[in-house]
Design a protein around this motif. Sequence first.
Motif, mmCIF file in Angstrom:
data_model
loop_
_atom_site.group_PDB
_atom_site.id
_atom_site.type_symbol
_atom_site.label_atom_id
_atom_site.label_comp_id
_atom_site.label_asym_id
_atom_site.label_seq_id
_atom_site.Cartn_x
_atom_site.Cartn_y
_atom_site.Cartn_z
ATOM 1 N N PHE A 169 6.089 14.909 -4.011
ATOM 2 C CA PHE A 169 6.161 14.196 -2.732
ATOM 3 C C PHE A 169 5.257 12.963 -2.715
ATOM 4 C CE2 PHE A 169 2.341 16.570 -1.941
ATOM 5 C CZ PHE A 169 1.606 15.772 -1.067
ATOM 6 N N GLY A 170 4.148 13.027 -3.474
ATOM 7 C CA GLY A 170 3.243 11.882 -3.508
ATOM 8 C C GLY A 170 3.891 10.668 -4.146
ATOM 9 N N MET A 171 4.659 10.911 -5.213
ATOM 10 C CA MET A 171 5.331 9.794 -5.890
ATOM 11 C C MET A 171 6.574 9.335 -5.133
ATOM 12 S SD MET A 171 4.827 10.676 -9.947
ATOM 13 C CE MET A 171 5.272 12.409 -9.881
ATOM 14 N N HIS A 172 7.065 10.177 -4.230
ATOM 15 C CA HIS A 172 8.239 9.821 -3.422
ATOM 16 C C HIS A 172 7.838 9.478 -1.988
ATOM 17 C CE1 HIS A 172 11.580 10.973 -6.220
ATOM 18 N NE2 HIS A 172 10.547 11.510 -6.832
ATOM 19 N N MET A 173 6.590 9.044 -1.832
ATOM 20 C CA MET A 173 6.087 8.635 -0.534
ATOM 21 C C MET A 173 6.988 7.572 0.095
ATOM 22 S SD MET A 173 3.857 8.579 1.859
ATOM 23 C CE MET A 173 3.194 7.469 3.116
ATOM 24 N N ASN A 174 7.269 7.714 1.380
ATOM 25 C CA ASN A 174 8.062 6.754 2.145
ATOM 26 C C ASN A 174 9.532 6.755 1.746
ATOM 27 O OD1 ASN A 174 8.049 4.893 4.287
ATOM 28 N ND2 ASN A 174 8.091 3.163 2.882
ATOM 29 N N MET A 175 9.981 7.853 1.125
ATOM 30 C CA MET A 175 11.377 8.011 0.768
ATOM 31 C C MET A 175 11.999 9.072 1.671
ATOM 32 S SD MET A 175 11.598 5.872 -1.823
ATOM 33 C CE MET A 175 13.113 6.304 -2.681
ATOM 34 N N VAL A 176 13.329 9.211 1.598
ATOM 35 C CA VAL A 176 14.021 10.216 2.405
ATOM 36 C C VAL A 176 14.779 11.205 1.515
ATOM 37 C CG1 VAL A 176 14.221 8.746 4.437
ATOM 38 C CG2 VAL A 176 16.020 8.678 2.684
ATOM 39 N N ASP A 177 14.447 11.219 0.218
ATOM 40 C CA ASP A 177 15.117 12.134 -0.695
ATOM 41 C C ASP A 177 14.410 13.499 -0.700
ATOM 42 O OD1 ASP A 177 12.822 11.251 -1.899
ATOM 43 O OD2 ASP A 177 13.765 10.561 -3.740
ATOM 44 N N ASP A 210 7.025 17.305 1.685
ATOM 45 C CA ASP A 210 5.749 17.927 1.340
ATOM 46 C C ASP A 210 5.774 19.395 1.756
ATOM 47 O OD1 ASP A 210 3.159 18.708 0.927
ATOM 48 O OD2 ASP A 210 2.304 17.515 2.557
ATOM 49 N N ARG A 211 5.905 20.272 0.788
ATOM 50 C CA ARG A 211 5.951 21.708 1.069
ATOM 51 C C ARG A 211 4.599 22.381 0.850
ATOM 52 N NH1 ARG A 211 10.812 20.327 -1.294
ATOM 53 N NH2 ARG A 211 12.682 20.944 -0.146
ATOM 54 N N TYR A 233 12.754 12.912 -11.276
ATOM 55 C CA TYR A 233 13.045 11.484 -11.393
ATOM 56 C C TYR A 233 12.040 10.694 -10.556
ATOM 57 C CZ TYR A 233 15.326 12.009 -6.796
ATOM 58 O OH TYR A 233 15.594 12.281 -5.471
ATOM 59 N N LEU A 234 11.897 9.446 -10.905
ATOM 60 C CA LEU A 234 10.975 8.570 -10.201
ATOM 61 C C LEU A 234 11.747 7.605 -9.303
ATOM 62 C CD1 LEU A 234 8.587 7.693 -13.177
ATOM 63 C CD2 LEU A 234 8.251 9.424 -11.411
#
Length: 306
Positions: A183-191, A196-197, A304-305
Amino acid sequence: MKRIKMGCTTLSIPAMALGIMRMNQKSVPEAQVAIQAAYDAGINFIDSADIYGSGKSEEIFGQAFSQMQIKREEMFIQSKTGIVPGKRYDFSKEHILHSVDEILERMQLDYLDSLVLHRPDALMDPEEVAEAFDQLQAAGKVRFFGVSNFDTAQFKLLQSCLSQRLMFNQLQFSLKHTGMIDFGMHMNMVDKPSVDRDSQFLDYARLHKVTVQAWSPFQYGMFEGTFIDNDGFPKLNQELQKLADKYEVGKNAIAAAWILRHPANIQMLVGSMNPQHIRDSAKGAKIRLTRQEWYDLYLAAGNYLP
């Protein structure tokens, strides 16, 4: 064996611990071989729980360890309590105190180095837990305390009532269970990975010097099986093998090195009773993967990034 600081203390512990969940499936001599293999590899930290094998794992450990030449003070022995199988979670003072007495009897010990609360109890009364911890520490039965699978708010709530600092939080983390970092690397995404679990506990742990203990380091799903040499994960195993060849170790060592490469100083729990697997996993503590190698494994595991 790589050593790390335990929680907020100056005490050092090995970056790997031997989990004895499956020790109930072994004879006493077989258990001794597993313990000795771990000890010889620098793993002098034992992680248990009162529910492992319905107590049989701790009985086997107690019988095995009492007959070995390893001194008690050379081992850090930890157990967990709080789960009443199939019925409830129980953090009551009565249950905690009774459980510790039973653990000590099964393991043939005078004290535990650490007691960990095993999964959050919805009925947890922090003040009652604090009373139990104080009594156990005053009686010399437990030196340190921790929790397992707590989110950040639960951890902070309990800590606010304790006179001791919580040293550990056991959380599932592996190449096939990466939510704590996704979740940290996907910050500000909607995927999906942006969810954040884990309530940012890994970052909290780094800020407040809590040792995260990674359980099921070679598993996928919830005890569904290992991803090592699993035909269901060909790309990951190909990448593991490539790096295993480079560093002249087995795949377990590379999967372990991936966890230990994280700068949070995570302690990894090795749950195998196979001496060869224990020895190979321990080699991972001597390997420092490059940044690219770490990301190559992360991507090969199906992540994936953005």
